[in-house]
Scaffold this motif. Structure first.
Motif, PDB file in Angstrom:
ATOM      1  N   HIS A  67     -11.078   4.944  -1.732  1.00  0.00           N
ATOM      2  CA  HIS A  67     -10.458   4.888  -0.414  1.00  0.00           C
ATOM      3  C   HIS A  67     -10.301   6.284   0.172  1.00  0.00           C
ATOM      4  N   GLU A  86      -6.068   5.504   2.233  1.00  0.00           N
ATOM      5  CA  GLU A  86      -6.232   4.444   3.227  1.00  0.00           C
ATOM      6  C   GLU A  86      -5.656   3.115   2.754  1.00  0.00           C
ATOM      7  N   ASP A  87      -5.687   2.856   1.453  1.00  0.00           N
ATOM      8  CA  ASP A  87      -5.192   1.578   0.937  1.00  0.00           C
ATOM      9  C   ASP A  87      -3.691   1.578   0.686  1.00  0.00           C
ATOM     10  N   GLY A  88      -2.999   2.669   1.005  1.00  0.00           N
ATOM     11  CA  GLY A  88      -1.560   2.747   0.822  1.00  0.00           C
ATOM     12  C   GLY A  88      -1.127   3.400  -0.461  1.00  0.00           C
ATOM     13  N   HIS A 107       2.527   0.748  -0.444  1.00  0.00           N
ATOM     14  CA  HIS A 107       2.196   0.410   0.936  1.00  0.00           C
ATOM     15  C   HIS A 107       1.015  -0.553   0.985  1.00  0.00           C
ATOM     16  N   LYS A 108       0.976  -1.316   2.059  1.00  0.00           N
ATOM     17  CA  LYS A 108      -0.095  -2.290   2.246  1.00  0.00           C
ATOM     18  C   LYS A 108      -1.215  -1.764   3.130  1.00  0.00           C
ATOM     19  N   SER A 109      -1.025  -0.629   3.759  1.00  0.00           N
ATOM     20  CA  SER A 109      -2.064  -0.036   4.599  1.00  0.00           C
ATOM     21  C   SER A 109      -1.952   1.480   4.515  1.00  0.00           C
ATOM     22  N   ALA A 110      -2.701   2.173   5.358  1.00  0.00           N
ATOM     23  CA  ALA A 110      -2.885   3.614   5.218  1.00  0.00           C
ATOM     24  C   ALA A 110      -1.568   4.382   5.276  1.00  0.00           C
ATOM     25  N   SER A 127       3.883   4.631   6.503  1.00  0.00           N
ATOM     26  CA  SER A 127       2.579   3.988   6.529  1.00  0.00           C
ATOM     27  C   SER A 127       2.371   3.237   7.828  1.00  0.00           C
ATOM     28  N   LYS A 128       1.139   2.763   8.012  1.00  0.00           N
ATOM     29  CA  LYS A 128       0.827   1.891   9.129  1.00  0.00           C
ATOM     30  C   LYS A 128       1.476   0.527   8.991  1.00  0.00           C
ATOM     31  N   ASP A 129       1.945   0.181   7.780  1.00  0.00           N
ATOM     32  CA  ASP A 129       2.607  -1.111   7.586  1.00  0.00           C
ATOM     33  C   ASP A 129       4.059  -1.093   8.068  1.00  0.00           C
ATOM     34  N   LYS A 720      -4.142  -6.621   0.334  1.00  0.00           N
ATOM     35  CA  LYS A 720      -3.688  -6.907   1.685  1.00  0.00           C
ATOM     36  C   LYS A 720      -2.535  -7.893   1.700  1.00  0.00           C
TER      37      LYS A 720
END
Length: 900
Positions: A67, A86-88, A107-110, A127-129, A720
């Protein structure tokens, strides 16, 4: 089975050509007590490169996995660096040896932001989450997850004075968190749009925020516990004329915050630029601030802050800027002056030839300020300023450009000896040594679309977007000749099988044949290579790709009308028309025996045709986006395709099977080239990286390959998925830090397996004991499990402890969380015995406390279930008295707030 026809695996060997990826920031680091400001860390796709800017050398590579890197944060002691992906995931690397020492997955996202606390013992990530997670670096575990923001987290900062955290987000809010209670006690709503940057200044008494509008806001922080006793009423402070009276600029208070701090708007400054703030960056002493705006082609927002102006002096350029004159360190007068910036404080603009992406500042001894810029054209620049001078000038100290292209590489070629690789982009062509991955030659060129090595590997030819052919000599690195070949872009060129010339295809609807010639150079009187036009083939559509058959009998031409026309080479008479693609054919190749032709199209399909009758042998759905490049492996019927879906795939043209997928690029793959030996592949993509793939001796079994792909899909879907929820737990502001992953599930399975083994061994010992009592004598002990024997005849209970010890510290809680409940009582019994024996007491207590706290949630859940089914309430009297106490407490709090 899969071994009836042997396929050999290709693996990633190296990533080169990328100086700094744009997705992650740039950061100054220190290596082994070296000079400050000499080394910078940047992301390079999934890796992290440490550059020595003085020598322009790569000194350390922090190896990633698959990632892309999204954020970098060096530790306060300079020994480690935290890397977000990127994958958290978050990994902490040692800058001494480049090894990853700690890994967090929550984290679930970046990951969008990472920061250490002052001691380097805790780490906060956003994070983005929309979640914020605080991690314990020493114990390698997550502390808690903070929920409350509704959009991407843009900044998260620890406070040194208090155990507090302040976060900003694209939801336009700034939130204050009490880390003792994991509770948001204040939400600031004074921003009209996304908050993109935030800084703590003046010994954490000031907060500076930048958003998507043209206003920079300064906030005054008052720690109210220091001045008032608990419960003492506070008189509302009068606002000065500098403080905004608008309701939208006031913070929304959530009652308990008045006991901790007050954060009031102090003033604001209008920026000249109307685009959003990308980042607010300060040096290590918070005396210099750099602000980066999205459309800037230069860093012109750089200011040196005196002790009195450290909140509001944000100098945008050398023009007039609206500022406030200071009267004292803590109070500003009401007069507003328009003063030219150079007459007030040292400042400077840092000119750059390309748009900025990230910036970092570092204050050094003697008032020297070092600034590192990561540009969007794959370049790193560093500057040095003497901030103590009245008129400081920025001196460019380094510019790293040699190790990569400024724009995407659109064409690649291998030399005949497999040792040199040619790559060409919109402005330069580079020749690389394949074994060392070092640049041999760099030459300026026009926008290149296709290329090849001339036989002998002493010259190269480029086809350009302007319709020209450029011939370069590698020995001198000079341009020999530019030939006006076509009136449109030269999309393709191919070397003739007899190696006496080339053929070119262009957007001007013509195919031209060229012959190599040696002519005398008028300047040197020496012979040099040129090309002579011999004949042309006029067509009705734009030509996208041309290819000779290896026997030199046929010429295949793909056209913009989605067809492929095949002509006889000698007479140029029409032979075959291959039609079936729904969109234009972007790439094609012919097998070594001239029997098969494979075509790749923008319709995402690959078709395999016979060259004898032009029949389609098979149509295969190859990629999830356009197929950009296709090439056969020399002397085989295997071929590779590259697509805009970021993947490279290998296929068997005889059995029509997908063999393997090479994943590594993080953006569209534009092209690839295969070495004449077939042992190496080089690919280029929109992520600015060149990747070298190497053929190994490991055979591929197709059934196992498909099974691995299915497991990867399951792992991706699990990544995800949602964080596991404990039954009965309320989803408030705080939650567990970890998340369920494939690793945690596997760890839980290992724990379950060893508990099953423990049960079996315990049952065997009980049966043996019963048999001994019944026989009245000692019988031979039962045979131990082979696994226990393999580990040195360890006892079953000790083997359980050994398995738990091998679980990663950051994954331990989630692994215990996913265990089925029937295993928990047995595990608690074992923990009791471990504590009594003094075995791994710290680890056991950590697991024990976690399990007990979650058992409490389970019992509450069971209580509610029973109450709903039986229509009864447990401990009804006690519950009623507790509710009465809570009501009285809330009344007292409201009374105190009314007085205040």
């Amino acid at each position: 089975m899969g071994l009836t026809k042997q396929y050999l695996r290709y693996v990633s060997s190296a990533v080169f050509g990328v100086i700094g990826s744009q997705k992650a920031n740039i950061a100054y680091v220190t290596l082994r007590g070296g000079e400050k400001g000499r080394y910078v860390a940047v992301a390079a796709c999934e890796h992290v490169f440490i550059w020595d800017v003085r020598k322009a050398e790569k000194v350390l590579i922090l190896q990633g996995q698959k990632h892309e890197v999204t954020f970098l944060c060096p530790s306060p002691d300079g020994v480690h660096i935290a890397v977000g992906y990127e994958d958290g995931a978050v990994r902490i690397f040692s800058l001494l040896n480049g090894e990853s020492t700690v890994s967090f997955n929550g984290h679930k996202s970046a990951v969008t932001v990472i920061n250490y606390d002052a001691l380097g013992a805790r780490l906060v990530t956003g994070s983005k989450d929309t979640d914020v997670i605080v991690w314990d670096v020493i114990n390698e575990c997550g502390l808690y997850r903070l929920k409350g923001h509704k959009d991407v987290i843009t900044q998260a900062l620890f406070l040194k004075k208090k155990n507090l955290l302040v976060t900003s987000s694209k939801d336009s809010f700034v939130k204050w968190w009490d880390l003792d209670t994991q509770h948001c006690f204040k939400t600031m709503v004074g921003h009209r749009s996304e908050v993109w940057g935030m800084l703590l200044l003046n010994q954490e008494d000031r907060l500076l925020t930048g958003s998507a509008d043209s206003e920079l806001r300064a906030w005054n922080i008052s720690y109210l516990e220091e001045g008032k006793a608990d419960g003492e009423p506070r008189v509302k402070k009068e606002k000065t004329l500098l403080e905004d009276d608008e309701d939208e600029d006031e913070e929304v208070d959530e009652s308990p915050e008045e006991r901790i701090l007050s954060c009031k708007k102090f003033g604001s400054i209008l920026r000249e630029a109307r685009d959003r703030v990308v980042s607010l960056t300060a040096d290590n002493k918070a005396r210099v601030i750099a602000c980066h705006v999205s459309t800037d082609t230069k860093l012109k927002h750089l200011c040196h802050l005196s002790e009195y102006l450290c909140t509001l002096l944000y100098l945008l350029s050398l023009t007039l800027v609206k500022i406030h004159r200071p009267r004292s360190a803590l109070q500003f007068s009401t007069s507003i002056l328009y003063i030219q910036v150079p007459t007030l404080l040292p400042n400077h603009s840092l000119m750059s030839l390309s748009r900025l992406r990230w910036v970092d500042c570092l204050s050094c001894a003697g008032g020297e300020l070092k600034v590192a810029l990561l540009l969007q054209n794959n370049t790193i620049e560093t500057y040095s300023l003497r901030t103590l001078n009245n008129t400081p000038t920025a001196n460019k100290t380094a510019r790293l450009t040699l190790g990569g292209h400024r724009t995407d590489v659109r064409t690649l070629a291998f030399s005949s000896d497999n040792l040199a690789v040619l790559s060409a982009s919109g402005d330069t062509v580079k020749v690389w040594n394949r074994s060392t991955l070092q640049v041999i030659r760099t030459m300026a060129c026009e926008y290149a679309l296709c290329s090849l090595f001339v036989p002998g590997d002493r010259q190269i030819i480029l086809g350009t977007k302007s319709g020209k052919l450029q011939i370069f000599e590698l020995a001198s690195g000079s341009l020999l000749e530019t030939v006006d070949a076509h009136d449109g872009a030269v999309w393709s060129l191919c070397l003739a099988p007899d190696q006496r010339g080339i053929v070119t295809g262009s957007a001007d609807k013509t195919v031209k044949f060229w012959e190599f010639e040696l002519i005398k150079d008028q300047g040197t009187a020496q012979k040099r290579l040129t090309v002579k036009h011999s004949r042309s083939l006029q067509l009705e559509e734009d030509v996208l790709c041309v290819k000779f058959s290896p026997d030199h009998r046929l010429l295949a031409v793909s056209l913009l009308d989605c067809t492929v026309k095949v002509f006889y080479t000698d007479t140029l008479k029409f032979f075959l028309s291959l039609y079936g693609h729904k969109l234009p054919v972007l790439c094609l190749d012919i097998s070594h025996d001239s029997t098969l032709i494979a075509t790749g199209s923008a319709d995402r399909n690959v078709k395999i045709w016979g060259l004898d009758f032009g029949d389609c042998h098979r149509s295969m759905f190859a990629h999830d986006d356009s197929v950009m490049f296709l090439q056969f492996v020399p002397k085989t019927h295997l071929f590779f395709t590259a697509g805009k879906d970021k993947k490279i795939k290998q296929w068997d043209a005889d059995k029509f099977e997908h063999i393997q997928t090479l994943e590594g690029h993080h953006r569209e793959v534009w092209c690839l080239t295969i070495s004449p030996s077939g042992d190496y592949i080089v690919s280029s993509g929109h992520d600015k990286s060149l990747r070298l793939w190497e053929r190994t001796r490991e055979p591929i079994i197709l059934e196992e390959e498909r099974e691995m792909e299915r497991e990867a899909e399951v792992e991706e879907s699990m990544a995800k998925g949602d964080v596991p929820v404990v039954p009965g737990e309320t989803q408030g502001e705080a939650a567990p830090a970890g998340k369920k992953t494939v690793e945690t599930v596997k760890a839980a399975e290992r724990i379950m397996e060893v508990l099953e083994l423990y049960r079996e061994e315990t049952r065997k010992m009980e049966e043996h004991k019963y048999a001994c009592e019944k026989a009245g004598k000692e019988l031979p002990p039962p045979q131990s499990n082979p696994i226990l024997v393999a580990f040195g005849n360890v006892s079953p209970s000790r083997y359980v402890l050994d398995v738990i010890k091998k679980v990663r510290s950051s994954e331990l809680e989630v692994s215990l969380l996913v265990l089925p409940f029937p295993y928990i009582p047995e595990l608690l019994t074992l923990f009791n015995s471990y504590i009594q024996q003094g075995l791994e007491v710290e680890l056991v207590c950590r697991c024990l406390f976690f399990l007990v706290s979650n058992i409490q949630w389970t019992l509450q859940f069971l209580q509610r279930e029973i109450e709903s089914k039986e229509d009864v309430m447990f401990f009804a009297d006690a519950t009623g008295r507790l509710d009465e106490k809570k009501k009285k407490k809330r009344k007292r709090e409201r009374a105190v707030l009314t007085i205040a």
